[in-house]
Design a protein around this motif. Structure first.
Motif, PDB file in Angstrom:
ATOM      1  N   ARG A 185       0.817  -1.032  -0.006  1.00  0.00           N
ATOM      2  CA  ARG A 185      -0.093   0.053  -0.250  1.00  0.00           C
ATOM      3  C   ARG A 185       0.884   1.178   0.081  1.00  0.00           C
ATOM      4  O   ARG A 185       0.650   2.275  -0.724  1.00  0.00           O
ATOM      5  CB  ARG A 185      -0.813  -0.056   1.184  1.00  0.00           C
ATOM      6  CG  ARG A 185      -1.707  -1.109   1.221  1.00  0.00           C
ATOM      7  CD  ARG A 185      -2.705  -1.132   2.462  1.00  0.00           C
ATOM      8  NE  ARG A 185      -3.541  -2.399   2.774  1.00  0.00           N
ATOM      9  CZ  ARG A 185      -4.908  -2.195   2.994  1.00  0.00           C
ATOM     10  NH1 ARG A 185      -5.453  -1.032   3.300  1.00  0.00           N
ATOM     11  NH2 ARG A 185      -5.522  -3.231   3.028  1.00  0.00           N
ATOM     12  N   GLU A 196       2.415   6.498  -6.577  1.00  0.00           N
ATOM     13  CA  GLU A 196       1.226   7.450  -7.344  1.00  0.00           C
ATOM     14  C   GLU A 196       1.484   8.743  -7.118  1.00  0.00           C
ATOM     15  O   GLU A 196       1.491   9.631  -7.907  1.00  0.00           O
ATOM     16  CB  GLU A 196      -0.092   7.137  -6.429  1.00  0.00           C
ATOM     17  CG  GLU A 196      -1.253   7.344  -7.173  1.00  0.00           C
ATOM     18  CD  GLU A 196      -2.592   6.830  -6.477  1.00  0.00           C
ATOM     19  OE1 GLU A 196      -3.675   6.860  -6.912  1.00  0.00           O
ATOM     20  OE2 GLU A 196      -2.400   6.502  -5.192  1.00  0.00           O
ATOM     21  N   LEU A 197       2.186   8.975  -6.078  1.00  0.00           N
ATOM     22  CA  LEU A 197       2.854  10.563  -5.987  1.00  0.00           C
ATOM     23  C   LEU A 197       3.475  10.844  -6.788  1.00  0.00           C
ATOM     24  O   LEU A 197       3.921  11.988  -7.156  1.00  0.00           O
ATOM     25  CB  LEU A 197       3.451  10.715  -4.464  1.00  0.00           C
ATOM     26  CG  LEU A 197       2.373  10.811  -3.385  1.00  0.00           C
ATOM     27  CD1 LEU A 197       2.993  10.436  -1.749  1.00  0.00           C
ATOM     28  CD2 LEU A 197       1.533  12.130  -3.362  1.00  0.00           C
ATOM     29  N   LEU A 249       2.363   1.714  -3.182  1.00  0.00           N
ATOM     30  CA  LEU A 249       1.650   2.139  -4.415  1.00  0.00           C
ATOM     31  C   LEU A 249       1.379   3.602  -4.257  1.00  0.00           C
ATOM     32  O   LEU A 249       1.295   4.549  -5.151  1.00  0.00           O
ATOM     33  CB  LEU A 249       0.141   1.509  -4.317  1.00  0.00           C
ATOM     34  CG  LEU A 249      -0.969   2.233  -5.185  1.00  0.00           C
ATOM     35  CD1 LEU A 249      -0.418   2.078  -6.664  1.00  0.00           C
ATOM     36  CD2 LEU A 249      -2.316   1.466  -5.003  1.00  0.00           C
ATOM     37  N   ARG A 250       1.131   4.122  -2.994  1.00  0.00           N
ATOM     38  CA  ARG A 250       1.019   5.493  -2.765  1.00  0.00           C
ATOM     39  C   ARG A 250       2.192   6.387  -3.008  1.00  0.00           C
ATOM     40  O   ARG A 250       2.306   7.603  -3.691  1.00  0.00           O
ATOM     41  CB  ARG A 250       0.675   5.887  -1.339  1.00  0.00           C
ATOM     42  CG  ARG A 250      -0.401   5.398  -0.946  1.00  0.00           C
ATOM     43  CD  ARG A 250      -1.749   6.130  -1.531  1.00  0.00           C
ATOM     44  NE  ARG A 250      -1.305   7.710  -1.096  1.00  0.00           N
ATOM     45  CZ  ARG A 250      -1.537   8.609  -1.911  1.00  0.00           C
ATOM     46  NH1 ARG A 250      -1.736   8.432  -3.409  1.00  0.00           N
ATOM     47  NH2 ARG A 250      -1.502   9.734  -1.400  1.00  0.00           N
ATOM     48  N   ARG A 299      -2.906   6.327 -11.327  1.00  0.00           N
ATOM     49  CA  ARG A 299      -3.086   5.014 -10.310  1.00  0.00           C
ATOM     50  C   ARG A 299      -2.561   4.018 -11.293  1.00  0.00           C
ATOM     51  O   ARG A 299      -1.917   2.951 -10.855  1.00  0.00           O
ATOM     52  CB  ARG A 299      -4.742   5.014 -10.199  1.00  0.00           C
ATOM     53  CG  ARG A 299      -5.012   3.792  -9.609  1.00  0.00           C
ATOM     54  CD  ARG A 299      -4.329   3.354  -8.183  1.00  0.00           C
ATOM     55  NE  ARG A 299      -4.451   4.217  -7.154  1.00  0.00           N
ATOM     56  CZ  ARG A 299      -5.677   4.234  -6.313  1.00  0.00           C
ATOM     57  NH1 ARG A 299      -6.575   3.310  -6.658  1.00  0.00           N
ATOM     58  NH2 ARG A 299      -5.894   5.161  -5.750  1.00  0.00           N
ATOM     59  N   ASP A 300      -2.889   3.798 -12.440  1.00  0.00           N
ATOM     60  CA  ASP A 300      -2.661   2.638 -13.235  1.00  0.00           C
ATOM     61  C   ASP A 300      -1.232   2.501 -13.529  1.00  0.00           C
ATOM     62  O   ASP A 300      -0.505   1.551 -13.424  1.00  0.00           O
ATOM     63  CB  ASP A 300      -3.354   2.606 -14.553  1.00  0.00           C
ATOM     64  CG  ASP A 300      -4.943   2.629 -14.670  1.00  0.00           C
ATOM     65  OD1 ASP A 300      -5.184   1.796 -13.611  1.00  0.00           O
ATOM     66  OD2 ASP A 300      -5.650   3.024 -15.604  1.00  0.00           O
ATOM     67  N   VAL A 350       4.393  -0.851  -9.319  1.00  0.00           N
ATOM     68  CA  VAL A 350       4.437  -1.628  -8.062  1.00  0.00           C
ATOM     69  C   VAL A 350       4.612  -2.953  -8.337  1.00  0.00           C
ATOM     70  O   VAL A 350       5.247  -3.717  -7.738  1.00  0.00           O
ATOM     71  CB  VAL A 350       3.328  -1.253  -6.892  1.00  0.00           C
ATOM     72  CG1 VAL A 350       3.395  -2.258  -5.846  1.00  0.00           C
ATOM     73  CG2 VAL A 350       3.478   0.037  -6.694  1.00  0.00           C
ATOM     74  N   PRO A 397      -6.782   9.280  -3.150  1.00  0.00           N
ATOM     75  CA  PRO A 397      -7.316   8.754  -1.832  1.00  0.00           C
ATOM     76  C   PRO A 397      -7.017   9.999  -0.641  1.00  0.00           C
ATOM     77  O   PRO A 397      -7.805   9.771   0.154  1.00  0.00           O
ATOM     78  CB  PRO A 397      -6.604   7.365  -1.678  1.00  0.00           C
ATOM     79  CG  PRO A 397      -5.399   7.366  -2.345  1.00  0.00           C
ATOM     80  CD  PRO A 397      -5.828   8.485  -3.701  1.00  0.00           C
ATOM     81  N   LEU A 399       0.222   1.363 -10.466  1.00  0.00           N
ATOM     82  CA  LEU A 399       0.201  -0.021 -10.225  1.00  0.00           C
ATOM     83  C   LEU A 399       1.128  -0.911 -10.863  1.00  0.00           C
ATOM     84  O   LEU A 399       1.686  -1.985 -10.303  1.00  0.00           O
ATOM     85  CB  LEU A 399      -1.373  -0.546 -10.395  1.00  0.00           C
ATOM     86  CG  LEU A 399      -2.495   0.119  -9.315  1.00  0.00           C
ATOM     87  CD1 LEU A 399      -3.848  -0.148  -9.841  1.00  0.00           C
ATOM     88  CD2 LEU A 399      -2.327  -1.200  -8.104  1.00  0.00           C
ATOM     89  N   ASP A 400       1.467  -0.677 -12.080  1.00  0.00           N
ATOM     90  CA  ASP A 400       2.332  -1.194 -12.966  1.00  0.00           C
ATOM     91  C   ASP A 400       3.599  -1.226 -12.568  1.00  0.00           C
ATOM     92  O   ASP A 400       4.300  -2.088 -12.343  1.00  0.00           O
ATOM     93  CB  ASP A 400       2.201  -0.640 -14.328  1.00  0.00           C
ATOM     94  CG  ASP A 400       1.167  -0.989 -15.269  1.00  0.00           C
ATOM     95  OD1 ASP A 400       0.419  -1.830 -14.728  1.00  0.00           O
ATOM     96  OD2 ASP A 400       0.697  -0.539 -16.231  1.00  0.00           O
TER      97      ASP A 400
END
Lengths: 133, 200
Positions: B37, B44-45, B40-41, B50-51, B57, B129, B54-55
């Protein structure tokens, strides 16, 4: 971690970041779960495959060693004499086990006829020796 | 259809405890679960997407499981973030190359278009989020301020302040000297303080 080494506002930043990680939505968590499972799965077969291929590789190496050994054993021993050395060098340079004389004999039809009548020439040679001596 | 995934808090990672017990697939699964998690954050930052995050990570998980899972469990966390940091650096490099090519084309179209710092900043219209959950001005300011930080400064801040790594572990994760970590962190704290001082 010693939190006192950072300014006070970082504590709030940390809690906000914690909230954001804790409350990720369901699709994101599902995708993370799939990614994790895939990462674990790609690791497990890889390790087992290594063990499976090891005996095959070992057998292949043994077969190669055996083939090289047989090939070396079947090679005719070469006796190097000073007179034959240049011819052998030329043969080796040509990259072939046959020398030029052998090739000429094979290529010539007359010489093959001579080989077929070898008994006659042996008898003739014996007659010559008796006659001479 | 409703999603039935439990939104429970991530498990706390304790290397010392894990070293004492079984360090097999289950332990690796537990470790990845404990860091995914935050990873991912962080991604994302860095990407504001997001996608893409995720790739990245997922790539980091694959790389870590392939190359570092055999290492002692106590070293896993810095090693995982090293892989993730490497993926983030690659992503930024590719994006910079792409943007350079785009600049060449757009400059040909419009020579008078000057570089606009605001336009270059990450898109903060997508709240992410952090804002969706907190819904506060502080959360929005933090998200935006972190996105505006240079990659190395942001990673130094997140690893030192959020992840709780010491200077040595952060340097190992970022593959730089401890002095560089201190410099990046100092600059990150100064930039963030300026952006967040109203909320401190």
């Amino acid at each position: 971690m010693n939190t006192n080494e950072f300014p006070g506002w970082t504590e709030r930043a940390r809690s906000l970041l914690d909230e954001s990680a804790r409350d990720l939505d369901a699709p994101a968590l599902a995708r993370l779960n799939r990614a994790r499972q895939a990462a674990l799965a790609q690791r497990a077969p890889r390790r087992r495959a290594g063990w499976l291929f090891m005996p095959a590789g070992l057998a292949g190496a043994c077969a190669l060693l055996l083939a090289v050994g047989v090939w070396q054993a079947r090679r005719p021993p070469s006796v190097a004499t000073p007179a034959a050395a240049p011819a052998q060098a030329a043969t080796a340079k040509a990259g072939s086990g046959l020398n030029a004389g052998d090739l000429d004999m094979i290529a010539s039809g007359d010489n093959l006829d001579m080989v077929q009548d070898l008994d006659f020439y042996a008898w003739l040679d014996a007659q010559d020796e008796d006659h001479n001596g | 259809m409703t999603h039935t995934i439990a939104l429970s808090a991530p498990a706390i990672w304790n290397p010392a405890r894990v070293d004492a017990v079984h360090t097999g697939e289950r332990t690796l699964d537990q470790f990845l679960k404990s860091v995914e998690r935050r990873a991912l954050r962080m991604a994302e930052l860095a990407t504001c997407n997001r996608d893409e995050a995720l790739d990245l990570v997922q790539d980091a998980m694959f790389g870590f499981a392939r190359h570092y899972a055999a290492k002692p469990a106590a070293d896993w966390a810095p090693l995982f973030y090293r892989v993730l940091d490497s993926r983030l650096n690659d992503w930024h490099r590719r994006r910079n190359v792409r943007s350079r090519w785009l600049q060449v084309w757009t400059r040909a179209d419009d020579e008078d278009d000057e570089r606009d710092e605001i336009a270059q900043a990450p898109d903060t219209n997508d709240p992410g989020p952090l804002l969706r959950l907190a819904g506060t001005e502080a959360a929005q300011a933090l998200e935006a301020a972190l996105q505006r930080l240079p990659l190395r400064q942001r990673q130094a801040f997140l690893l030192r302040v959020w992840e709780g790594f010491d200077v040595a572990a952060t340097a190992s994760s970022m593959r730089c000297s401890e002095g560089s970590v201190k410099t990046h962190l100092s600059r990150a704290l100064a930039a963030l303080r300026r952006a967040l001082e109203d909320h401190a």
